[in-house]
Design a protein around this motif. Structure first.
Motif, PDB file in Angstrom:
ATOM      1  N   PRO A  45     -32.551-112.326  -0.530  1.00 21.89           N
ATOM      2  CA  PRO A  45     -32.576-110.968  -0.233  1.00 21.89           C
ATOM      3  C   PRO A  45     -33.894-110.674  -0.041  1.00 21.89           C
ATOM      4  O   PRO A  45     -34.939-111.372  -0.346  1.00 21.89           O
ATOM      5  CB  PRO A  45     -32.226-110.476  -1.580  1.00 21.89           C
ATOM      6  N   GLY A  46     -34.308-109.801   0.899  1.00 21.30           N
ATOM      7  CA  GLY A  46     -35.382-109.354   1.404  1.00 21.30           C
ATOM      8  C   GLY A  46     -35.855-110.073   2.804  1.00 21.30           C
ATOM      9  O   GLY A  46     -37.048-110.134   3.260  1.00 21.30           O
ATOM     10  N   THR A  47     -35.256-110.909   3.244  1.00 30.92           N
ATOM     11  CA  THR A  47     -35.411-111.529   4.436  1.00 30.92           C
ATOM     12  C   THR A  47     -35.469-110.609   5.720  1.00 30.92           C
ATOM     13  O   THR A  47     -34.693-109.704   5.990  1.00 30.92           O
ATOM     14  CB  THR A  47     -34.415-112.793   4.773  1.00 30.92           C
ATOM     15  N   HIS A  48     -36.564-110.483   6.450  1.00 27.66           N
ATOM     16  CA  HIS A  48     -36.544-109.709   7.576  1.00 27.66           C
ATOM     17  C   HIS A  48     -35.703-110.084   8.657  1.00 27.66           C
ATOM     18  O   HIS A  48     -35.790-111.092   8.973  1.00 27.66           O
ATOM     19  CB  HIS A  48     -38.206-109.820   8.265  1.00 27.66           C
ATOM     20  N   ILE A  49     -35.110-109.104   9.209  1.00 24.14           N
ATOM     21  CA  ILE A  49     -34.165-109.306  10.186  1.00 24.14           C
ATOM     22  C   ILE A  49     -34.229-108.945  11.761  1.00 24.14           C
ATOM     23  O   ILE A  49     -34.540-109.696  12.471  1.00 24.14           O
ATOM     24  CB  ILE A  49     -32.595-108.827   9.819  1.00 24.14           C
ATOM     25  N   ALA A  50     -34.877-107.685  11.671  1.00 26.12           N
ATOM     26  CA  ALA A  50     -35.186-107.059  12.902  1.00 26.12           C
ATOM     27  C   ALA A  50     -36.044-106.026  12.598  1.00 26.12           C
ATOM     28  O   ALA A  50     -36.254-105.292  11.466  1.00 26.12           O
ATOM     29  CB  ALA A  50     -33.732-106.498  13.696  1.00 26.12           C
ATOM     30  N   LEU A  51     -36.930-105.326  13.592  1.00 26.69           N
ATOM     31  CA  LEU A  51     -37.538-104.279  13.754  1.00 26.69           C
ATOM     32  C   LEU A  51     -36.829-103.089  14.534  1.00 26.69           C
ATOM     33  O   LEU A  51     -36.270-103.377  15.517  1.00 26.69           O
ATOM     34  CB  LEU A  51     -39.021-104.501  14.438  1.00 26.69           C
ATOM     35  N   LEU A  52     -36.817-101.949  13.921  1.00 27.96           N
ATOM     36  CA  LEU A  52     -36.289-100.574  14.354  1.00 27.96           C
ATOM     37  C   LEU A  52     -37.207 -99.573  14.741  1.00 27.96           C
ATOM     38  O   LEU A  52     -38.238 -99.357  13.905  1.00 27.96           O
ATOM     39  CB  LEU A  52     -35.095-100.157  13.372  1.00 27.96           C
ATOM     40  N   LYS A  53     -37.164 -98.978  15.663  1.00 26.11           N
ATOM     41  CA  LYS A  53     -38.140 -98.101  16.240  1.00 26.11           C
ATOM     42  C   LYS A  53     -37.248 -96.714  16.680  1.00 26.11           C
ATOM     43  O   LYS A  53     -36.095 -96.795  17.294  1.00 26.11           O
ATOM     44  CB  LYS A  53     -38.717 -98.461  17.747  1.00 26.11           C
ATOM     45  N   THR A  54     -37.671 -95.583  16.139  1.00 27.52           N
ATOM     46  CA  THR A  54     -37.015 -94.343  16.675  1.00 27.52           C
ATOM     47  C   THR A  54     -37.975 -93.614  17.671  1.00 27.52           C
ATOM     48  O   THR A  54     -39.160 -93.743  17.839  1.00 27.52           O
ATOM     49  CB  THR A  54     -36.942 -93.470  15.161  1.00 27.52           C
TER      50      THR A  54
END
Length: 917
Positions: free
Chosen positions: A360-369
């Motif tokens: 838990p807490g593993t970085h998966i992706a980056l999101l930009k709005t």
């Protein structure tokens, strides 16, 4: 990264703030890297050493896999040096327009571990755009009556650059009548105004050619020119006058096409044609957005406005009277932002697979709005939809990180549809959703599971070797090698060396094969422990037990234990008291069957009987009882052929022959036998004569050979030749000295055709003489006691004394069977009798027989002395269990029917008649 390296210049770092101020903001800038470069740098130019600024060593670059996450590929990272390189054209005017500061913000992504770094590259403007006029030539009509000081707005030029590189100044070619004044708009733009210095005289000069030059302040400065033709017209003393020099109006961006922006008004004090005013745009470029009524001065929208495209418009209107005099005014239109743009969510750095053992807490992706609106209309809040083991949190402005928020299990959910909803803060708010499918990678976290907790396999014995007897099956929900199961035998209760010769298992299919034919009588059951193992790393396994039960088949015929032949081949007989009453227990046929269950359930049947009505046979017990009392006409010697059958399908059987003699004492046995002649058999007699003839021929041939040898050696006589045919009677070792207190007359008897003939002894048999009767092997056993001490020499035996004509073997069915013990007269009886004899002979040969001709057994062989009595012989019919029957022999010979036997009743003796060979 240190605070001193927070911002980058063109080539090297240069601080933008004072050191003491920069130290105050050092924590805020620790995650932001800034560079400043000029626009239009060639592709491949170095912006800065990003890896070094991030604190990465050169050796870390291959593992950290530094890369750029951006919507447009303006920049890239060198995998060898870690330098940030220009990978696309950087046109500041195209990217940022008139913005005073043009910065490209993007993220640098590093893996192992996954992290994001915010990078900002500011593009510095260079003087790469020349100021351009909308019209390179124009005409300006000025009345000759125009007074000095009159101002005329000339067409302005446009420069895409900003700052000092933008349009800074206008110059007019030198002349005596006109001068130029630089004016500035509210938005900072500059435009030229021409001022009339001296009065004009149309009669002196009708026109003037002027050159208007627009210049910027770049290095080097750039400029462009426009030609102005000034035409001097006749006097129109009063030009039109607008009610306002500058009109300002605000419009929301979502107004419909055709909406009136405003209406300008102008007046002219002249009369007639010189007072007729028409309105127009001074620049044709404004016609694309707005429409102007030339008569009324009403300006309306042609198309929808877009705040994100242009926040304001500056429009120059002209009022021209009929005399050609022109007045100008400026209309400033401010576009108001409306929440008309839906926020967007962009996924970046998405992995192909997410391993199911991710913490838990593993970085998966980056999101930009992204929201094109401004203010609150452009502020976006994101949230995840549904109950999924992921969450997002804000990393920076308009940037979110997607991380795991729980345990992942590919077997339960091989993939997740992650939906992110972005909502702005406008009124009313707008929202949009963006979905992405995250596939979960498999990890070998599931051991194989057998479909059954244990296996019970029933296999009939005598199975063909190599046949499949069972199949185990296990499943593994993992994928690929992690779910590929192989089978093996882990342990068993068989000998380790013998295991491979009994069973084997196919490692791929789980089919268990029998390597040999099983025998229920040797192996009733055995236990196996099978293992299912996957191909993961490390491999996981599961065990299951299999119990193999070997089922019984009817493959063993019943075996007669009693009566049985002596080891020397002689048969037994039972004596029955002549006064035996009906129901008297004569004897019992004892048989066993190595099979189990119904296959070992034995039944007893009479095949042949000398007198069918004299005896009865228990179907399940095998007990032979008298059915009626012995009559005067009944023969003293009786014979029963008993078949023992099991309960198998098909049933197997064995036969036993009972010789029964009615007598009250042992002395009556021999007369009873001699008084019961055997019937003659013509075929048996013929065989007997053939055998005798063959024997005579052999003897004559042997005599001829002996005589020839004797004549040749000349040392032998005829008497000595005949002495070789004499034989001596060998007394068994049991008749040792001290065991025979009385003397015996030894006499060897033989059978003729149908009766017993006494041998030529010294005297004929009398009641006081002892007789030794011979069995197949010539062993002697006593029939009666004698008190005489004299002994007689035995005469040489006849070579044919062992067989009677009826007892000589012949083909099946060639003899007539009767109670005298002759060979059965049909093939079935012959085969059953042969099986019985072979079984008894085999038992006697290996010494395992307990009922038969051993010393002290029921066989009563010749190896006992005269002092031997029946109480010395154990009755083996006691406590004999018959498989398949609940009958147990418990009656002793001395307690049969509750009566004490008289004269040796119940004792088993050898038949006085010689058995056939």
């Amino acid at each position: 990264m240190g605070c001193g390296a927070a911002e980058r210049g063109r080539v090297q770092t240069r601080p933008l703030l004072f050191p003491f101020l920069l130290s105050l903001f050092c924590p805020a800038l620790s995650e932001l890297i800034r560079y400043k470069i000029p626009e239009e740098m060639p592709t491949g130019s170095v912006v800065g050493n990003l890896a070094k600024d991030l604190g990465f060593g050169v050796r870390e670059l291959p593992t950290r896999r530094l890369r750029i996450s951006s919507e447009k590929p303006y920049f890239s990272v060198s995998m060898e040096s870690g330098e940030l390189l220009v990978s696309g054209r950087l046109d500041r005017e195209q990217i940022c327009g008139k913005k005073p500061v043009c910065a490209l913000d993007f993220e640098a992504v590093a893996e192992n571990p996954l992290n994001f770094y915010h990078v900002s590259v500011e593009l510095e403007d260079i003087n790469d755009h020349v100021p351009k006029f909308a019209h390179i030539s124009s005409e300006l009509h000025i009345s000759e009556s125009t007074k000095p000081g009159a101002r005329f707005i000339l067409g302005s030029a446009h420069d895409a650059d900003i700052g000092t590189n933008s349009l800074q100044n206008y110059k007019l070619s030198p002349n005596d009548h006109f001068s130029l004044v630089n004016k500035e708009k509210s938005d900072g733009g500059k435009y030229p105004e021409m001022v009339l210095k001296t009065p004009l005289d149309r009669e002196k000069q009708k026109s003037y050619h002027l050159t208007l030059t627009a210049l910027d302040s770049g290095h080097p400065p750039l400029s462009s020119t426009a030609q102005i033709q000034v035409l001097v017209t006749d006097a129109n003393d009063n030009p039109p006058v607008f009610s306002q020099d500058v009109y300002r109006v605000s419009l929301p961006e979502n107004v419909h096409p055709g909406t009136t922006v405003l209406q300008v008004t102008a007046t002219d004090q002249d009369e007639g044609v010189n007072s007729e005013i028409t309105f127009s745009f001074s620049e044709a470029a404004q016609i694309t957005r707005f429409k102007l009524n030339s008569n009324t001065g009403a300006m309306t929208t042609i198309d929808t406005l877009d705040f994100e495209e242009a926040k304001e418009y500056s429009v120059v209107l002209e009022a021209r009277d009929g005399g050609g005099m022109v007045a100008q005014c400026t209309v400033e239109i401010e576009v108001l932002d409306e929440n008309d743009n839906v926020p967007e969510v962009l996924f970046q750095s998405l992995p192909d697979l997410i391993m199911e053992d991710s913490e838990p807490g593993t970085h998966i992706a980056l999101l930009k709005t992204r929201d094109k609106d401004s203010g609150h209309n452009g502020e976006v809040i994101c949230k995840l939809e549904g109950d999924i083991p992921f969450k997002i949190f804000t990393s920076s402005k308009n940037t979110y990180k997607l991380v795991t928020d729980g345990a992942l299990d590919r077997e339960q959910n091989p993939e997740y549809n992650v939906t992110v909803t972005a909502t702005d803060l406008g009124d009313p708010s707008l929202s949009s959703s963006s979905s992405v499918t995250l596939r979960i990678g498999d990890v070998n976290d599931n051991a194989p599971i057998f479909h059954q907790a244990s296996y019970f396999v029933h296999v009939a014995e005598n199975n063909p070797p190599g046949a499949s007897i069972a199949q185990v099956s296990a499943s593994d929900p993992d994928l690929g090698p992690n779910g590929r199961v192989s089978y093996s035998i882990l342990a068993s209760d068989l000998e380790p060396r013998a295991l491979s010769s009994y069973v084997s298992v196919n490692q791929d299919s789980g089919v268990v094969f029998a390597q040999r034919a099983f025998d229920h009588e040797q192996l009733r059951s055995f236990q196996l422990t099978l293992q299912a193992r996957d191909q993961g790393s490390p491999a996981l396994s599961a065990n299951v037990s299999m119990r193999v039960l070997v089922g019984d088949l009817n493959d063993n015929a019943p075996r007669v234990l009693y009566p049985a032949l002596e080891p020397d081949g002689s048969a037994l007989f039972d004596m029955v008291p002549r006064a035996a009453e009906p129901g008297y227990l004569v004897t019992k046929v004892v048989a066993v069957d190595a099979d189990s269950g119904h296959n070992a359930w034995l039944s007893y049947h009479v095949l042949q009987a000398s007198d069918p009505g004299l005896f009865s046979l228990g179907l399940r017990t095998g007990e032979v009882r008298t059915a009626r009392a012995l009559g005067d006409k009944d023969a003293a010697r009786q014979r029963l052929l008993v078949a023992v059958r099991d309960g198998g399908q098909p049933p197997l059987s064995a036969t036993a022959t009972l010789h029964l003699i009615f007598a009250d004492s042992l002395q009556e046995v021999l007369p009873a036998l001699s008084d019961d002649p055997l019937p003659s058999d013509p075929q048996a007699e013929l065989q007997f004569y053939l055998v005798v003839a063959l024997a005579l021929i052999s003897v004559l041939f042997l005599l001829a050979v002996i005589l020839a040898v004797a004549l040749r050696l000349r040392g032998s006589s005829i008497t000595k030749a005949w002495d070789c045919f004499q034989s001596e009677v060998v007394v068994p070792p049991n008749y040792s000295e001290g065991t025979l207190p009385n003397s015996y007359n030894l006499c060897v008897g033989h059978t003729g055709k149908t009766e017993f003939h006494s041998l030529k002894c010294s005297d004929q048999l009398s009641s006081g003489q002892d007789i030794l009767f011979s069995d197949f092997a010539g062993t002697l056993f006593p029939l009666s006691n004698s008190n005489e001490s004299t002994s007689h020499q035995q005469a040489p035996p006849n070579t044919d004394w062992r067989f009677s004509q009826a007892q000589r073997p012949g083909t099946s069915g060639s003899q007539n069977g009767d109670e005298t013990g002759t060979w059965p007269n049909n093939q079935f009886d012959t085969e059953m009798l042969q099986a019985m004899i072979l079984a008894s002979a085999s038992e006697a040969a290996d010494g395992s027989s307990t009922l038969g001709g051993g010393a002290g057994t029921m066989g009563l062989s010749a190896r006992y002395g005269p002092q031997f009595t029946l109480q010395h012989v154990p009755d083996y019919r006691q406590n004999v269990y018959i498989p398949g029957s609940n009958a147990t022999l418990t009656n002793a010979a001395g307690k049969r029917d509750g009566k004490a036997p008289a004269g040796g009743n119940g004792n088993k003796k050898k038949s006085g008649k010689k058995e056939k060979k």
